[in-house]
Structures are given as structure tokens and as C-alpha cells.
Write a protein that holds these residues in place. Structure first.
Motif, PDB file in Angstrom:
ATOM      1  N   ASN A  67     -15.270  19.426  -5.349  1.00 47.39           N
ATOM      2  CA  ASN A  67     -13.860  19.802  -5.254  1.00 47.39           C
ATOM      3  C   ASN A  67     -13.642  21.220  -5.765  1.00 47.39           C
ATOM      4  O   ASN A  67     -12.887  21.998  -5.165  1.00 47.39           O
ATOM      5  N   GLN A  68     -14.294  21.552  -6.863  1.00 48.65           N
ATOM      6  CA  GLN A  68     -14.144  22.893  -7.424  1.00 48.65           C
ATOM      7  C   GLN A  68     -14.774  23.950  -6.513  1.00 48.65           C
ATOM      8  O   GLN A  68     -14.178  24.986  -6.246  1.00 48.65           O
ATOM      9  N   LYS A  69     -15.965  23.663  -6.017  1.00 49.41           N
ATOM     10  CA  LYS A  69     -16.684  24.606  -5.165  1.00 49.41           C
ATOM     11  C   LYS A  69     -15.918  24.896  -3.875  1.00 49.41           C
ATOM     12  O   LYS A  69     -15.901  26.023  -3.387  1.00 49.41           O
ATOM     13  N   THR A  70     -15.299  23.885  -3.301  1.00 47.61           N
ATOM     14  CA  THR A  70     -14.624  24.034  -2.011  1.00 47.61           C
ATOM     15  C   THR A  70     -13.126  24.296  -2.142  1.00 47.61           C
ATOM     16  O   THR A  70     -12.434  24.386  -1.126  1.00 47.61           O
ATOM     17  N   ASN A  71     -12.639  24.379  -3.389  1.00 48.99           N
ATOM     18  CA  ASN A  71     -11.195  24.540  -3.621  1.00 48.99           C
ATOM     19  C   ASN A  71     -10.401  23.447  -2.900  1.00 48.99           C
ATOM     20  O   ASN A  71      -9.373  23.716  -2.282  1.00 48.99           O
ATOM     21  N   MET A  73      -8.037  20.372  -1.981  1.00 49.83           N
ATOM     22  CA  MET A  73      -6.666  20.054  -2.363  1.00 49.83           C
ATOM     23  C   MET A  73      -6.358  18.629  -1.918  1.00 49.83           C
ATOM     24  O   MET A  73      -6.970  18.113  -0.990  1.00 49.83           O
TER      25      MET A  73
END
Length: 94
Positions: A67-71, A73
Motif C-alpha cells: 500500500n505504501q509503495k503504490t500509494n 487509496m
């Protein structure tokens, strides 16, 4: 992520409980806004809860990193664990 969840789900045993109090839930994954994206219902008497929790923790960490790597939402509503019931000897979500 798919592989980790595929490895976690077979660890769940829903049969084998004799009372509804033995039915439990476990959070699955991590939504981009926080909190689990799903829950598993299982019988605590027949499920290796330590193994299940280890695999689900691994999945949560991997999903948080993804989730963090791909931003990623998502909607940010909180998903509560379902209530459980013992139905014909098996734990189920109500």
C-alpha cells in the motif's frame, strides 16, 4: 499478497467447536487507510491459532508495504469483526 492469503485461509478450521464462545475472528490484511480489509471466522479448538496469526501478520506487513509503495487509496470506513455463531457444529459469521 495473493500467495500469503492463499496460505493463510487453509489454516482455518470452522468445525469442532462445542460452544459459540469458542468461535473467533482474525483480521486479514491491511487497508490503505488502516484496519483489516476482511476477517476470518474460525474454531479456536481446532485451528492452530499461533500458525494462523503468524501467517496473517506476515500478510498484514506485506500489504502495508504494498500500500505504501503504490500509494494505494481506499475508503476509510472502519470494518468491524463480524459476530460469530456456532451453526450445526461449525463457526460462522452472523
Amino acid at each position: 499478497l495473493v500467495r500469503l492469503e492463499f496460505e493463510a485461509r487453509p489454516l482455518v478450521r470452522t468445525a469442532g467447536c462445542s460452544a459459540s464462545e469458542q468461535c473467533m475472528t482474525a483480521p486479514v490484511g491491511e487497508r490503505p487507510c488502516g484496519g483489516p480489509r476482511d476477517y476470518l471466522v474460525f474454531c479456536a479448538r481446532t485451528t492452530d491459532t499461533a500458525a494462523l496469526n503468524r501467517k496473517l501478520a506476515e500478510l498484514r506487513q506485506a500489504e502495508m508495504a504494498y500500500n505504501q509503495k503504490t500509494n494505494a487509496m481506499s475508503t476509510c470506513e472502519f470494518r468491524e469483526a463480524p459476530s460469530t455463531a456456532l451453526v450445526a457444529g461449525a463457526c460462522r459469521a452472523r
